[in-house]
Design a protein around this motif. Structure first.
Motif, PDB file in Angstrom:
ATOM      1  N   LEU A  25      14.752  11.541 -29.978  1.00 34.41           N
ATOM      2  CA  LEU A  25      14.780  11.501 -28.019  1.00 34.41           C
ATOM      3  C   LEU A  25      14.194   9.961 -27.493  1.00 34.41           C
ATOM      4  CD1 LEU A  25      13.769  15.110 -27.020  1.00 34.41           C
ATOM      5  CD2 LEU A  25      15.955  14.351 -26.854  1.00 34.41           C
ATOM      6  N   ASP A  26      13.293   9.551 -28.136  1.00 39.06           N
ATOM      7  CA  ASP A  26      13.345   7.908 -28.694  1.00 39.06           C
ATOM      8  C   ASP A  26      14.215   7.231 -27.844  1.00 39.06           C
ATOM      9  OD1 ASP A  26      10.276   8.967 -27.251  1.00 39.06           O
ATOM     10  OD2 ASP A  26       9.307   8.059 -29.510  1.00 39.06           O
ATOM     11  N   LEU A  27      15.337   7.336 -29.213  1.00 43.78           N
ATOM     12  CA  LEU A  27      15.780   6.328 -29.149  1.00 43.78           C
ATOM     13  C   LEU A  27      17.113   6.424 -27.588  1.00 43.78           C
ATOM     14  CD1 LEU A  27      18.015   7.319 -32.576  1.00 43.78           C
ATOM     15  CD2 LEU A  27      16.260   5.404 -31.685  1.00 43.78           C
ATOM     16  N   VAL A  28      17.400   7.050 -26.853  1.00 42.91           N
ATOM     17  CA  VAL A  28      17.615   7.230 -25.771  1.00 42.91           C
ATOM     18  C   VAL A  28      16.855   6.838 -24.450  1.00 42.91           C
ATOM     19  CG1 VAL A  28      19.467   8.673 -24.159  1.00 42.91           C
ATOM     20  CG2 VAL A  28      19.766   8.852 -26.630  1.00 42.91           C
TER      21      VAL A  28
ATOM     22  N   ASP B 283      11.730  18.509 -24.358  1.00 42.98           N
ATOM     23  CA  ASP B 283      10.690  17.581 -23.843  1.00 42.98           C
ATOM     24  C   ASP B 283       9.302  18.105 -24.392  1.00 42.98           C
ATOM     25  OD1 ASP B 283       9.674  15.484 -22.394  1.00 42.98           O
ATOM     26  OD2 ASP B 283      10.065  16.670 -20.965  1.00 42.98           O
ATOM     27  N   VAL B 284       9.297  19.127 -24.895  1.00 42.20           N
ATOM     28  CA  VAL B 284       7.788  20.279 -25.524  1.00 42.20           C
ATOM     29  C   VAL B 284       7.663  19.479 -26.662  1.00 42.20           C
ATOM     30  CG1 VAL B 284       6.710  22.449 -26.129  1.00 42.20           C
ATOM     31  CG2 VAL B 284       7.753  21.675 -23.350  1.00 42.20           C
ATOM     32  N   MET B 285       9.434  19.817 -27.201  1.00 42.61           N
ATOM     33  CA  MET B 285       9.187  19.740 -28.877  1.00 42.61           C
ATOM     34  C   MET B 285       8.945  17.981 -28.928  1.00 42.61           C
ATOM     35  SD  MET B 285      10.157  22.290 -30.440  1.00 42.61           S
ATOM     36  CE  MET B 285      10.709  21.769 -32.357  1.00 42.61           C
ATOM     37  N   ARG B 286      10.052  16.992 -28.367  1.00 43.19           N
ATOM     38  CA  ARG B 286       9.294  15.567 -28.043  1.00 43.19           C
ATOM     39  C   ARG B 286       7.596  15.517 -28.538  1.00 43.19           C
ATOM     40  NH1 ARG B 286       7.987  11.953 -24.641  1.00 43.19           N
ATOM     41  NH2 ARG B 286       8.005  13.463 -22.695  1.00 43.19           N
ATOM     42  N   LEU B 287       6.548  15.551 -27.688  1.00 41.65           N
ATOM     43  CA  LEU B 287       5.253  15.942 -27.733  1.00 41.65           C
ATOM     44  C   LEU B 287       5.682  15.959 -29.003  1.00 41.65           C
ATOM     45  CD1 LEU B 287       4.761  16.927 -24.298  1.00 41.65           C
ATOM     46  CD2 LEU B 287       4.825  14.548 -25.134  1.00 41.65           C
ATOM     47  N   HIS B 288       5.009  17.244 -29.437  1.00 46.88           N
ATOM     48  CA  HIS B 288       4.820  18.186 -30.617  1.00 46.88           C
ATOM     49  C   HIS B 288       5.053  17.698 -32.343  1.00 46.88           C
ATOM     50  CE1 HIS B 288       2.010  19.253 -28.032  1.00 46.88           C
ATOM     51  NE2 HIS B 288       2.852  19.735 -27.164  1.00 46.88           N
TER      52      HIS B 288
ATOM     53  N   LYS C 232       4.822   4.782 -19.172  1.00 47.83           N
ATOM     54  CA  LYS C 232       3.293   4.978 -20.666  1.00 47.83           C
ATOM     55  C   LYS C 232       2.901   5.922 -20.683  1.00 47.83           C
ATOM     56  CE  LYS C 232      -0.908   2.364 -21.972  1.00 47.83           C
ATOM     57  NZ  LYS C 232      -1.840   1.467 -21.612  1.00 47.83           N
ATOM     58  N   GLU C 233       2.290   6.165 -18.880  1.00 46.73           N
ATOM     59  CA  GLU C 233       1.794   8.320 -18.902  1.00 46.73           C
ATOM     60  C   GLU C 233       3.346   9.496 -18.952  1.00 46.73           C
ATOM     61  OE1 GLU C 233       2.829   6.867 -14.959  1.00 46.73           O
ATOM     62  OE2 GLU C 233       2.044   5.608 -16.862  1.00 46.73           O
ATOM     63  N   GLU C 234       4.487   9.268 -19.480  1.00 50.97           N
ATOM     64  CA  GLU C 234       4.948   9.931 -19.640  1.00 50.97           C
ATOM     65  C   GLU C 234       5.234  10.397 -21.551  1.00 50.97           C
ATOM     66  OE1 GLU C 234       8.311  10.406 -15.888  1.00 50.97           O
ATOM     67  OE2 GLU C 234       8.342   8.914 -16.977  1.00 50.97           O
ATOM     68  N   GLN C 235       4.619   9.213 -22.167  1.00 53.90           N
ATOM     69  CA  GLN C 235       4.755   9.079 -24.078  1.00 53.90           C
ATOM     70  C   GLN C 235       4.187  10.454 -24.171  1.00 53.90           C
ATOM     71  OE1 GLN C 235       7.305   7.123 -24.718  1.00 53.90           O
ATOM     72  NE2 GLN C 235       7.108   5.377 -23.091  1.00 53.90           N
ATOM     73  N   ASP C 236       3.561  11.033 -23.478  1.00 55.77           N
ATOM     74  CA  ASP C 236       2.267  11.644 -24.392  1.00 55.77           C
ATOM     75  C   ASP C 236       2.319  13.103 -23.681  1.00 55.77           C
ATOM     76  OD1 ASP C 236       1.757  10.277 -26.326  1.00 55.77           O
ATOM     77  OD2 ASP C 236       0.702   9.205 -25.402  1.00 55.77           O
ATOM     78  N   GLN C 237       3.250  12.982 -22.475  1.00 53.28           N
ATOM     79  CA  GLN C 237       2.828  14.757 -21.655  1.00 53.28           C
ATOM     80  C   GLN C 237       4.793  14.319 -20.937  1.00 53.28           C
ATOM     81  OE1 GLN C 237       0.498  13.066 -18.078  1.00 53.28           O
ATOM     82  NE2 GLN C 237       2.239  12.837 -17.136  1.00 53.28           N
ATOM     83  N   LEU C 238       4.666  16.012 -20.333  1.00 54.78           N
ATOM     84  CA  LEU C 238       6.066  16.144 -20.019  1.00 54.78           C
ATOM     85  C   LEU C 238       7.101  15.213 -18.873  1.00 54.78           C
ATOM     86  CD1 LEU C 238       6.201  20.193 -19.135  1.00 54.78           C
ATOM     87  CD2 LEU C 238       7.042  18.738 -20.795  1.00 54.78           C
TER      88      LEU C 238
END
Length: 270
Positions: free
Chosen positions: A129-132, A116-121, A139-145
């Motif tokens: 991961l966005d494919l799934v 999840d952290v890798m997804r953010l950075h 919306k607020e989870e797009q840029d945080q855990l």
């Protein structure tokens, strides 16, 4: 009446300690998980227009139908969380120790949070991961855990600290209770209370009432052999509902709900 004895013996020690057996708990969770999987598969087969029509026929206001359909689709993913108590109980039945299971869940938690952290950075990981997960993330989870990271943390802590029957019930409260709260809130919620906490800052009284009733029903079923179980289950269901509603200390409900529920059950059955 013998001298010095003023109270009737309402229950013996045996009746007070009849917590659910591993066999019953395992069977209950497997059946619950299979039923949830069948329901989720059936809902997934519905076309968008059919889902909207079904919701309207159920009494959902027209202006809430689209949002409710999205929330149901999103929360169906949360039902996969029932896999945690199911796998845990199966492993215990196969002879694995509680300590080994705790190690497993902490390992899963660490790996998931790392991804999840890798997804953010890391853009490359994010695209994969966005494919799934992109369609089911708020919306607020797009840029945080994501909530799933907090879910695994909450499960790992609860399994580490509490007896299996208590921990599994707390996780069921989290999965089923929060799902019902969200769906009822989107469908029929009329009073949104801004509590200044949580990801959206909005909680529905109707949704919280639904969560309490569902948790109470599941708790009484799981602990059906326990004398006066309704009092302990009432307290646990109330603790879970309050934790989801207020998110005390701004702790994500995926962590606070199972932990506080397990504490309430432990004190209630002590």
């Amino acid at each position: 009446m013998p001298e010095g004895r003023y109270c009737k013996e309402w229950a013996t020690a045996d009746t007070l300690s009849l917590l659910p057996s591993d066999q019953f708990l395992t069977a209950f969770i497997i059946i619950l998980t299979l039923a949830a999987s069948v329901m989720a598969a059936a809902i997934k087969t519905l076309r968008k227009t059919d889902m909207h029509l079904l919701l309207q026929n159920a009494g959902v206001a027209v202006n809430k139908v689209a949002r409710t359909a999205w929330e149901i689709d999103r929360k169906l993913f949360k039902l996969t969380g029932l896999g945690v108590p199911m796998v845990h109980q199966i492993l215990l039945r196969w002879g694995y120790s509680s300590g080994s299971c705790c190690v497993l869940w902490w390992a899963v938690t660490i790996v998931w949070v790392f991804c999840d952290v890798m997804r953010l950075h890391v853009p490359f990981v994010r695209r994969i991961l966005d494919l799934v997960f992109k369609e089911i993330l708020r919306k607020e989870e797009q840029d945080q855990l994501s909530g799933a990271s907090y879910f695994f943390v909450g499960c790992a802590i609860t399994i580490q600290l509490f007896a299996p029957a208590i921990a599994m019930t707390a996780i069921i409260f989290l999965v089923i209770g929060v799902l019902c709260a969200a769906v009822v809130a989107q469908s029929f919620g009329q009073t949104a209370v801004n509590v200044g906490a949580g990801r959206s800052g909005q909680k529905s009284v109707e949704g919280s009432a639904a969560m309490f009733l569902v948790c109470f029903a599941f708790g009484c079923t799981i602990f059906h052999r326990v004398y006066l179980r309704e009092y302990s289950v009432f307290g646990a269901a109330l603790a879970a509902t309050i934790a989801e509603f207020y998110e005390p200390l701004r702790i994500n409900y995926n962590v606070s709900v199972p932990v506080l529920t397990a504490i309430a059950l432990s004190f209630g059955f002590e």
